[in-house]
Design a protein around this motif. Structure first.
Motif, short mmCIF file in Angstrom:
data_model
loop_
_atom_site.label_atom_id
_atom_site.label_comp_id
_atom_site.label_asym_id
_atom_site.label_seq_id
_atom_site.Cartn_x
_atom_site.Cartn_y
_atom_site.Cartn_z
N LYS A 5 0.84 -1.20 0.00
CA LYS A 5 0.00 0.00 0.00
C LYS A 5 0.87 1.25 0.00
N THR A 6 0.31 2.32 -0.47
CA THR A 6 0.95 3.63 -0.45
C THR A 6 0.39 4.39 0.74
N PHE A 64 -5.55 6.59 8.48
CA PHE A 64 -6.89 6.12 8.12
C PHE A 64 -6.90 5.68 6.67
N HIS A 65 -7.87 4.84 6.33
CA HIS A 65 -8.05 4.42 4.94
C HIS A 65 -9.52 4.41 4.52
N THR A 66 -10.41 4.82 5.42
CA THR A 66 -11.82 4.95 5.07
C THR A 66 -12.28 6.37 5.33
N HIS A 157 -7.77 2.17 -4.10
CA HIS A 157 -6.51 2.75 -4.57
C HIS A 157 -5.27 2.16 -3.89
N ASN A 158 -5.47 1.16 -3.03
CA ASN A 158 -4.37 0.59 -2.25
C ASN A 158 -3.64 1.71 -1.49
N LEU A 159 -4.45 2.58 -0.86
CA LEU A 159 -3.95 3.82 -0.30
C LEU A 159 -4.40 3.99 1.15
N GLU A 160 -3.47 4.50 1.96
CA GLU A 160 -3.75 4.87 3.35
C GLU A 160 -3.25 6.29 3.52
N PHE A 161 -3.88 7.04 4.40
CA PHE A 161 -3.48 8.41 4.69
C PHE A 161 -2.92 8.51 6.10
N GLU A 162 -1.99 9.45 6.28
CA GLU A 162 -1.45 9.73 7.60
C GLU A 162 -1.39 11.23 7.80
N PHE A 163 -1.95 11.69 8.93
CA PHE A 163 -1.91 13.10 9.26
C PHE A 163 -0.47 13.51 9.57
N GLU A 164 -0.04 14.59 8.98
CA GLU A 164 1.28 15.15 9.26
C GLU A 164 1.08 16.36 10.16
N ILE A 165 1.65 16.29 11.36
CA ILE A 165 1.52 17.37 12.35
C ILE A 165 2.86 17.55 13.05
N LEU A 166 3.03 18.73 13.66
CA LEU A 166 4.25 18.97 14.44
C LEU A 166 4.13 18.37 15.82
N SER A 167 3.00 18.62 16.48
CA SER A 167 2.74 18.01 17.79
C SER A 167 1.25 18.13 18.08
#
Length: 169
Positions: A5-6, A64-66, A157-167
């Motif tokens: 997965k991406t 998340f992926h959904t 899409h064989n895709l997962e998301f990840e939140f990018e945060i500082l803190s």
């Protein structure tokens, strides 16, 4: 044959009324006695029995992926105890059953406000790195039974998301 997965990073920006307008409203505290106006939550809850409850969520993380939408009502979410949280959203596009990847946005929400999602807004969240966060939720009593449409990006899409945060402090 194995397909990996991406993981796509989503930069979570601090929410403002202007940046969130495509998806709904941000409601910050105001002095008591102010008259109702367009800055107050514009609710659509006339297609059933409104339900206001507190949901307790445990260590949701940042991936998340959904993504889900509700096409019968608005939904309001806010954390209790002043804890920040994250949500990903995509504007309503009620003519298709899949959100547009290029329109997904991520927001960091402070614990002193709530959001109102427009009817049909795709949303993934709340997410956070705290052990436990209590959220109030205003929707219809049967929203999660008859008005809960979910798209799975791993399947499509064989895709997962990840939140990018500082803190998240």
């Amino acid at each position: 044959m194995s397909t990996s997965k991406t993981v796509q990073q989503l930069r979570a920006e601090w929410i403002t009324p202007e940046s969130f307008r495509r998806y709904g409203q941000v409601i910050f505290p105001e002095l008591d006695g102010k008259s109702f106006d367009a800055e107050d939550a514009q609710l659509v809850l006339d297609r059933g029995i409104p339900r206001f409850y507190i949901m307790q969520l445990h260590r949701r993380g940042r991936k998340f992926h959904t993504i889900t939408r509700h096409v019968q009502c608005t939904q309001c979410l806010g954390s209790l105890e002043g804890k920040d949280w994250l949500i990903a959203v995509c504007p309503p596009n009620n003519n298709i059953d899949e959100p547009y990847l290029e329109d997904i946005a991520a927001f960091r929400i402070p614990g002193n406000c709530f959001i109102k999602l427009e009817v049909g807004t795709w949303h993934a969240g709340p997410y956070f790195e705290h052990e436990v966060v209590n959220f109030y939720n205003l929707e219809l009593s049967d929203t999660n039974v008859v008005d809960h449409f979910t798209h799975n990006f791993l399947n499509s899409h064989n895709l997962e998301f990840e939140f990018e945060i500082l803190s998240l402090t």
